[in-house]
Design a protein around this motif. Structure first.
Motif, PDB file in Angstrom:
ATOM      1  N   TRP A  98     -31.531  23.930 -29.257  1.00 35.24           N
ATOM      2  CA  TRP A  98     -31.872  23.693 -30.663  1.00 35.24           C
ATOM      3  C   TRP A  98     -32.783  22.468 -30.774  1.00 35.24           C
ATOM      4  O   TRP A  98     -33.745  22.467 -31.541  1.00 35.24           O
ATOM      5  N   ALA A  99     -32.444  21.426 -30.016  1.00 26.68           N
ATOM      6  CA  ALA A  99     -33.248  20.195 -30.056  1.00 26.68           C
ATOM      7  C   ALA A  99     -34.678  20.475 -29.610  1.00 26.68           C
ATOM      8  O   ALA A  99     -35.644  20.033 -30.252  1.00 26.68           O
ATOM      9  N   ALA A 100     -34.825  21.203 -28.512  1.00 31.52           N
ATOM     10  CA  ALA A 100     -36.165  21.502 -27.998  1.00 31.52           C
ATOM     11  C   ALA A 100     -36.969  22.289 -29.029  1.00 31.52           C
ATOM     12  O   ALA A 100     -38.170  22.050 -29.213  1.00 31.52           O
ATOM     13  N   ALA A 124     -38.969  16.617 -22.916  1.00 31.19           N
ATOM     14  CA  ALA A 124     -38.946  16.850 -21.464  1.00 31.19           C
ATOM     15  C   ALA A 124     -37.516  16.832 -20.938  1.00 31.19           C
ATOM     16  O   ALA A 124     -37.121  17.673 -20.117  1.00 31.19           O
ATOM     17  N   GLU A 125     -36.724  15.884 -21.406  1.00 30.86           N
ATOM     18  CA  GLU A 125     -35.331  15.783 -20.955  1.00 30.86           C
ATOM     19  C   GLU A 125     -34.511  16.989 -21.401  1.00 30.86           C
ATOM     20  O   GLU A 125     -33.664  17.485 -20.643  1.00 30.86           O
ATOM     21  N   CYS A 126     -34.755  17.458 -22.630  1.00 26.63           N
ATOM     22  CA  CYS A 126     -34.048  18.645 -23.117  1.00 26.63           C
ATOM     23  C   CYS A 126     -34.398  19.857 -22.255  1.00 26.63           C
ATOM     24  O   CYS A 126     -33.511  20.631 -21.859  1.00 26.63           O
ATOM     25  N   ASN A 132     -35.314  24.373 -17.540  1.00 23.60           N
ATOM     26  CA  ASN A 132     -36.713  24.795 -17.677  1.00 23.60           C
ATOM     27  C   ASN A 132     -37.603  23.769 -16.984  1.00 23.60           C
ATOM     28  O   ASN A 132     -38.280  22.957 -17.638  1.00 23.60           O
ATOM     29  N   SER A 133     -37.604  23.801 -15.666  1.00 24.02           N
ATOM     30  CA  SER A 133     -38.255  22.742 -14.893  1.00 24.02           C
ATOM     31  C   SER A 133     -39.758  22.686 -15.105  1.00 24.02           C
ATOM     32  O   SER A 133     -40.338  21.605 -15.184  1.00 24.02           O
ATOM     33  N   GLU A 134     -40.399  23.849 -15.185  1.00 21.57           N
ATOM     34  CA  GLU A 134     -41.853  23.851 -15.372  1.00 21.57           C
ATOM     35  C   GLU A 134     -42.230  23.267 -16.728  1.00 21.57           C
ATOM     36  O   GLU A 134     -43.200  22.513 -16.844  1.00 21.57           O
ATOM     37  N   ALA A 135     -41.452  23.611 -17.752  1.00 23.78           N
ATOM     38  CA  ALA A 135     -41.721  23.055 -19.086  1.00 23.78           C
ATOM     39  C   ALA A 135     -41.477  21.555 -19.087  1.00 23.78           C
ATOM     40  O   ALA A 135     -42.244  20.787 -19.678  1.00 23.78           O
ATOM     41  N   ALA A 136     -40.394  21.111 -18.426  1.00 30.22           N
ATOM     42  CA  ALA A 136     -40.100  19.677 -18.353  1.00 30.22           C
ATOM     43  C   ALA A 136     -41.239  18.937 -17.666  1.00 30.22           C
ATOM     44  O   ALA A 136     -41.674  17.869 -18.135  1.00 30.22           O
ATOM     45  N   GLU A 137     -41.728  19.499 -16.582  1.00 31.01           N
ATOM     46  CA  GLU A 137     -42.853  18.883 -15.865  1.00 31.01           C
ATOM     47  C   GLU A 137     -44.070  18.773 -16.780  1.00 31.01           C
ATOM     48  O   GLU A 137     -44.748  17.739 -16.816  1.00 31.01           O
ATOM     49  N   SER A 156     -38.993   9.558 -13.629  1.00 29.52           N
ATOM     50  CA  SER A 156     -38.319  10.786 -14.068  1.00 29.52           C
ATOM     51  C   SER A 156     -39.045  12.022 -13.555  1.00 29.52           C
ATOM     52  O   SER A 156     -38.413  12.984 -13.089  1.00 29.52           O
ATOM     53  N   LEU A 157     -40.371  12.011 -13.632  1.00 26.96           N
ATOM     54  CA  LEU A 157     -41.150  13.146 -13.143  1.00 26.96           C
ATOM     55  C   LEU A 157     -41.002  13.286 -11.630  1.00 26.96           C
ATOM     56  O   LEU A 157     -40.826  14.402 -11.116  1.00 26.96           O
ATOM     57  N   GLY A 158     -41.057  12.162 -10.923  1.00 29.84           N
ATOM     58  CA  GLY A 158     -40.880  12.215  -9.477  1.00 29.84           C
ATOM     59  C   GLY A 158     -39.517  12.760  -9.089  1.00 29.84           C
ATOM     60  O   GLY A 158     -39.393  13.595  -8.190  1.00 29.84           O
ATOM     61  N   ARG A 159     -38.479  12.305  -9.771  1.00 33.14           N
ATOM     62  CA  ARG A 159     -37.125  12.783  -9.490  1.00 33.14           C
ATOM     63  C   ARG A 159     -36.991  14.277  -9.796  1.00 33.14           C
ATOM     64  O   ARG A 159     -36.327  15.015  -9.064  1.00 33.14           O
ATOM     65  N   LEU A 160     -37.630  14.720 -10.875  1.00 33.68           N
ATOM     66  CA  LEU A 160     -37.608  16.144 -11.209  1.00 33.68           C
ATOM     67  C   LEU A 160     -38.190  16.968 -10.072  1.00 33.68           C
ATOM     68  O   LEU A 160     -37.599  17.965  -9.631  1.00 33.68           O
ATOM     69  N   LEU A 161     -39.340  16.547  -9.575  1.00 36.66           N
ATOM     70  CA  LEU A 161     -40.021  17.304  -8.522  1.00 36.66           C
ATOM     71  C   LEU A 161     -39.276  17.243  -7.197  1.00 36.66           C
ATOM     72  O   LEU A 161     -39.428  18.132  -6.352  1.00 36.66           O
ATOM     73  N   LEU A 162     -38.475  16.206  -7.007  1.00 39.99           N
ATOM     74  CA  LEU A 162     -37.679  16.079  -5.780  1.00 39.99           C
ATOM     75  C   LEU A 162     -36.334  16.790  -5.887  1.00 39.99           C
ATOM     76  O   LEU A 162     -35.571  16.842  -4.928  1.00 39.99           O
ATOM     77  N   GLY A 163     -36.027  17.327  -7.057  1.00 40.90           N
ATOM     78  CA  GLY A 163     -34.740  17.976  -7.245  1.00 40.90           C
ATOM     79  C   GLY A 163     -33.617  17.004  -7.491  1.00 40.90           C
ATOM     80  O   GLY A 163     -32.447  17.321  -7.278  1.00 40.90           O
TER      81      GLY A 163
END
Length: 213
Positions: A98-100, A124-126, A132-137, A156-163
């Protein structure tokens, strides 16, 4: 009545919360015709919904859904209701889809919203929490266009891409196929943090010396 009980010193008592929720649900059934009252009803329903560890998940979702409907009715009566704020409310109560939706609508409808770093990061956090990793990126990278020197966004972006982010990224990414790209963001973020620490230390030392002289 429900709002008064919810704000009473005894509001943490289960019986008081249940009583307040009862009044709020009665108001929801009767219906309201005032934008502010609908807004307050929506906020009250979110606040009074039982925590997940105290009630079945479906019960909290049902009450939150009624709260969201009240927010929607408030917007129908007052189209200027801030979607960004509503998105923050939904995110706070962990209704990330809902937030997104609210935050994306805010960005579409608001001029120069692509420079609103706080909203872009929250979206991005939502998306990340929703898996939804691609959308977050995408949203993290858009944030970097507005704030290219933000250590927190870079990391945050680096951590996302590293899993290693809020939610684990796709296994393909976590296996390291984008490791160098991810580490590049993390290294830049850490370097900016260190630079800011040094600048703070220098400023504090200069202040100390001026006081002592």
């Amino acid at each position: 009545m429900g709002k008064a009980i919810a704000n009473s010193p005894e509001e943490k008592q289960k019986s008081k919360r249940e009583e307040a929720l009862g009044y709020a649900l009665r108001a929801e059934e009767v219906g309201l015709s005032d934008a502010m009252m609908e807004y307050e009803l929506g906020m009250l329903l979110f606040f009074l919904a039982p925590p997940a560890n105290h009630a079945p998940r479906e019960e909290a979702l049902d009450i939150h859904t009624k709260g969201r409907a009240a927010m929607d009715r408030s917007r129908e009566l007052n189209p200027s209701l801030d979607r960004r704020f509503v998105g923050k409310v939904f995110s706070h109560y962990q209704r990330f889809a809902w937030a997104a939706e609210e935050l994306r609508a805010y960005l579409r409808e608001t001029e120069n919203a692509d420079t609103d770093v706080e909203t872009l990061v929250l979206l991005a956090e939502c998306e990340e929490r929703l898996g939804n990793s691609e959308a977050a990126e995408q949203w993290y990278k858009m944030t970097l266009k507005a704030a290219p020197s933000s250590p927190s966004v870079l990391i945050s972006l680096g951590r996302l891409l590293l899993g290693l982010g809020i939610s684990n990224y796709a296994a393909l990414e976590a296996c390291g196929l984008r490791r160098e790209e991810a580490l590049g963001y993390v290294r830049k973020g850490m370097a900016l943090l260190e630079q800011r620490r040094e600048q703070t230390d220098t400023a504090e030392q200069a202040l100390y010396e001026s006081v002592q002289s």
